[in-house]
Design a protein around this motif. Structure first.
Motif, PDB file in Angstrom:
ATOM      1  N   TYR A   1       0.806  -1.221   0.000  1.00 20.79           N
ATOM      2  CA  TYR A   1       0.000   0.000   0.000  1.00 20.79           C
ATOM      3  C   TYR A   1       0.841   1.274   0.000  1.00 20.79           C
ATOM      4  O   TYR A   1       0.381   2.320  -0.445  1.00 20.79           O
ATOM      5  CB  TYR A   1      -0.973   0.007   1.191  1.00 20.79           C
ATOM      6  N   ASP A   2       2.094   1.204   0.467  1.00 19.90           N
ATOM      7  CA  ASP A   2       2.914   2.410   0.507  1.00 19.90           C
ATOM      8  C   ASP A   2       3.799   2.577  -0.735  1.00 19.90           C
ATOM      9  O   ASP A   2       4.578   3.523  -0.815  1.00 19.90           O
ATOM     10  CB  ASP A   2       3.764   2.448   1.781  1.00 19.90           C
TER      11      ASP A   2
ATOM     12  N   ASP B   1     -11.805 -10.125   2.568  1.00 18.65           N
ATOM     13  CA  ASP B   1     -10.456  -9.557   2.397  1.00 18.65           C
ATOM     14  C   ASP B   1     -10.428  -8.046   2.589  1.00 18.65           C
ATOM     15  O   ASP B   1      -9.372  -7.469   2.829  1.00 18.65           O
ATOM     16  CB  ASP B   1      -9.904  -9.879   1.006  1.00 18.65           C
ATOM     17  N   PHE B   2     -11.589  -7.408   2.473  1.00 20.50           N
ATOM     18  CA  PHE B   2     -11.641  -5.946   2.486  1.00 20.50           C
ATOM     19  C   PHE B   2     -12.359  -5.376   3.713  1.00 20.50           C
ATOM     20  O   PHE B   2     -12.639  -4.194   3.754  1.00 20.50           O
ATOM     21  CB  PHE B   2     -12.312  -5.440   1.204  1.00 20.50           C
ATOM     22  N   LYS B   3     -12.651  -6.218   4.677  1.00 18.00           N
ATOM     23  CA  LYS B   3     -13.360  -5.761   5.874  1.00 18.00           C
ATOM     24  C   LYS B   3     -12.374  -5.499   7.004  1.00 18.00           C
ATOM     25  O   LYS B   3     -11.690  -6.409   7.474  1.00 18.00           O
ATOM     26  CB  LYS B   3     -14.405  -6.788   6.300  1.00 18.00           C
ATOM     27  N   VAL B   4     -12.334  -4.253   7.438  1.00 17.99           N
ATOM     28  CA  VAL B   4     -11.436  -3.865   8.534  1.00 17.99           C
ATOM     29  C   VAL B   4     -11.867  -4.548   9.826  1.00 17.99           C
ATOM     30  O   VAL B   4     -11.037  -4.816  10.695  1.00 17.99           O
ATOM     31  CB  VAL B   4     -11.402  -2.320   8.683  1.00 17.99           C
ATOM     32  N   SER B   5     -13.137  -4.882   9.933  1.00 15.97           N
ATOM     33  CA  SER B   5     -13.617  -5.547  11.152  1.00 15.97           C
ATOM     34  C   SER B   5     -13.094  -6.983  11.258  1.00 15.97           C
ATOM     35  O   SER B   5     -13.044  -7.541  12.351  1.00 15.97           O
ATOM     36  CB  SER B   5     -15.145  -5.555  11.180  1.00 15.97           C
TER      37      SER B   5
ATOM     38  N   ASN C   1      -3.215  -3.823   1.848  1.00 17.82           N
ATOM     39  CA  ASN C   1      -2.448  -4.623   0.888  1.00 17.82           C
ATOM     40  C   ASN C   1      -3.357  -5.499   0.025  1.00 17.82           C
ATOM     41  O   ASN C   1      -3.076  -5.700  -1.156  1.00 17.82           O
ATOM     42  CB  ASN C   1      -1.381  -5.449   1.612  1.00 17.82           C
ATOM     43  N   ASN C   2      -4.457  -5.993   0.605  1.00 18.14           N
ATOM     44  CA  ASN C   2      -5.435  -6.744  -0.201  1.00 18.14           C
ATOM     45  C   ASN C   2      -6.034  -5.847  -1.278  1.00 18.14           C
ATOM     46  O   ASN C   2      -6.268  -6.288  -2.414  1.00 18.14           O
ATOM     47  CB  ASN C   2      -6.547  -7.306   0.682  1.00 18.14           C
ATOM     48  N   MET C   3      -6.292  -4.600  -0.926  1.00 16.96           N
ATOM     49  CA  MET C   3      -6.839  -3.648  -1.897  1.00 16.96           C
ATOM     50  C   MET C   3      -5.836  -3.413  -3.030  1.00 16.96           C
ATOM     51  O   MET C   3      -6.217  -3.332  -4.194  1.00 16.96           O
ATOM     52  CB  MET C   3      -7.186  -2.329  -1.213  1.00 16.96           C
ATOM     53  N   CYS C   4      -4.564  -3.311  -2.684  1.00 17.00           N
ATOM     54  CA  CYS C   4      -3.533  -3.116  -3.695  1.00 17.00           C
ATOM     55  C   CYS C   4      -3.402  -4.343  -4.582  1.00 17.00           C
ATOM     56  O   CYS C   4      -3.236  -4.231  -5.797  1.00 17.00           O
ATOM     57  CB  CYS C   4      -2.187  -2.799  -3.036  1.00 17.00           C
ATOM     58  N   PHE C   5      -3.486  -5.530  -3.970  1.00 13.63           N
ATOM     59  CA  PHE C   5      -3.433  -6.769  -4.750  1.00 13.63           C
ATOM     60  C   PHE C   5      -4.614  -6.822  -5.723  1.00 13.63           C
ATOM     61  O   PHE C   5      -4.440  -7.161  -6.898  1.00 13.63           O
ATOM     62  CB  PHE C   5      -3.438  -7.993  -3.831  1.00 13.63           C
TER      63      PHE C   5
ATOM     64  N   ARG D   1      -8.981   2.199  -5.759  1.00 10.10           N
ATOM     65  CA  ARG D   1      -8.273   3.465  -5.587  1.00 10.10           C
ATOM     66  C   ARG D   1      -9.142   4.480  -4.842  1.00 10.10           C
ATOM     67  O   ARG D   1      -8.622   5.317  -4.119  1.00 10.10           O
ATOM     68  CB  ARG D   1      -7.811   4.003  -6.943  1.00 10.10           C
ATOM     69  N   PHE D   2     -10.451   4.401  -5.010  1.00  8.71           N
ATOM     70  CA  PHE D   2     -11.374   5.289  -4.300  1.00  8.71           C
ATOM     71  C   PHE D   2     -11.397   4.954  -2.800  1.00  8.71           C
ATOM     72  O   PHE D   2     -11.354   5.850  -1.949  1.00  8.71           O
ATOM     73  CB  PHE D   2     -12.783   5.157  -4.889  1.00  8.71           C
ATOM     74  N   ASN D   3     -11.468   3.678  -2.475  1.00  4.09           N
ATOM     75  CA  ASN D   3     -11.605   3.255  -1.086  1.00  4.09           C
ATOM     76  C   ASN D   3     -10.300   3.310  -0.288  1.00  4.09           C
ATOM     77  O   ASN D   3     -10.324   3.547   0.920  1.00  4.09           O
ATOM     78  CB  ASN D   3     -12.156   1.824  -1.019  1.00  4.09           C
ATOM     79  N   ARG D   4      -9.184   3.060  -0.935  1.00  7.84           N
ATOM     80  CA  ARG D   4      -7.923   2.924  -0.194  1.00  7.84           C
ATOM     81  C   ARG D   4      -7.547   4.146   0.639  1.00  7.84           C
ATOM     82  O   ARG D   4      -7.146   3.992   1.800  1.00  7.84           O
ATOM     83  CB  ARG D   4      -6.780   2.522  -1.129  1.00  7.84           C
ATOM     84  N   PRO D   5      -7.662   5.390   0.129  1.00  2.52           N
ATOM     85  CA  PRO D   5      -7.310   6.536   0.980  1.00  2.52           C
ATOM     86  C   PRO D   5      -8.138   6.602   2.262  1.00  2.52           C
ATOM     87  O   PRO D   5      -7.636   7.021   3.310  1.00  2.52           O
ATOM     88  CB  PRO D   5      -7.585   7.746   0.090  1.00  2.52           C
ATOM     89  N   ARG D   6      -9.379   6.166   2.216  1.00  2.00           N
ATOM     90  CA  ARG D   6     -10.224   6.182   3.403  1.00  2.00           C
ATOM     91  C   ARG D   6      -9.754   5.139   4.418  1.00  2.00           C
ATOM     92  O   ARG D   6      -9.704   5.403   5.616  1.00  2.00           O
ATOM     93  CB  ARG D   6     -11.678   5.936   3.009  1.00  2.00           C
TER      94      ARG D   6
END
Length: 182
Positions: free
Chosen positions: A69-70, A103-107, A116-120, A167-172
C-alpha cells in the motif's frame, strides 16, 4: 461473492466453453458468417474468464512482494478525487461484486492487511486490463479484428471499474489505519 454465485459462475464458464466448441465445429463444417462472429465473441469471452481465473492471479502472485500500500503506484494521485466525483464512483461502487468480501473488511482483518489486499486487487485488475487485449492477436488468423477489439475493450473497461473502486476506497482505509496505528 457468495459460494453459490461462484459455483454459478464456474458452471456458466463451463457451459460457455461447450457452446464455443460447438460453434467452432459448426463453423468449420459449414461456414456461416453470423455464427462465426458469435463464435469469436464467445471465444473472446472465454479468454477473458480464463485470464481472470488463472493468468492474472499467477502474475500478481509473482509480483506480490512489490504490491504494498505504501508503494508509489498505489498512492493517491492529485487528480483522483476530482475524477471520482466526475465518475460518481461513490454512488455505483457498491453495485459491483466482490470475489472475497472478507479480504476488504477492517472488522475482520488488520487495516494494513486490508490495504495490501486492496492493492493486490487493484494490481490484479490492472493486469487483467492489459491481458484483455491479447485476443486481438487472434484476428490475424480469423479476421474480424473489430469483434476482437470491442470485446477486449469491454473487458478492459470492466476491470477498470474495479481499479477505480480500490483506488477510491484505499485513501479512506489508509486514513483509518493511520488514526488507529498511533
Amino acid at each position: 461473492m457468495t459460494r453459490n454465485k461462484k459455483i454459478f459462475l464456474y458452471i456458466a464458464y463451463f457451459i460457455l466453453i461447450l457452446i464455443t466448441l460447438g460453434l467452432f465445429i459448426i463453423t468449420r463444417l459449414d461456414f456461416n458468417p453470423v455464427l462465426f462472429t458469435v463464435f469469436i465473441s464467445t471465444f473472446t469471452t472465454i479468454f477473458h474468464f480464463t485470464i481472470r481465473f488463472s493468468f492474472a492471479y499467477i502474475i500478481c502472485n509473482l509480483i506480490k512482494k512489490l504490491i504494498r500500500y505504501d508503494a508509489w503506484w498505489f498512492r493517491e494521485k492529485p487528480f483522483e478525487k476530482m475524477l471520482y466525483r466526475i465518475l460518481f464512483v461513490k454512488k455505483w461502487k457498491e453495485t459491483l461484486p466482490t470475489w472475497n468480501e472478507g479480504d476488504f473488511k477492517v472488522s475482520l482483518n488488520e487495516s494494513e492487511i486490508v490495504l495490501n489486499n486492496m492493492c493486490f486487487a487493484e494490481a490484479y485488475h490492472e493486469v487483467c486490463m492489459v491481458l484483455s487485449f491479447i485476443p486481438i492477436i487472434f484476428s490475424i488468423w480469423w479476421g474480424q479484428v473489430w469483434v476482437f477489439f470491442w470485446t477486449s475493450l469491454g473487458g478492459a473497461v470492466f476491470d477498470s471499474l474495479f481499479v477505480l473502486i480500490q483506488r477510491f476506497n484505499r485513501p479512506r482505509v489508509l486514513k483509518y489505519y493511520n488514526r488507529t496505528k498511533n
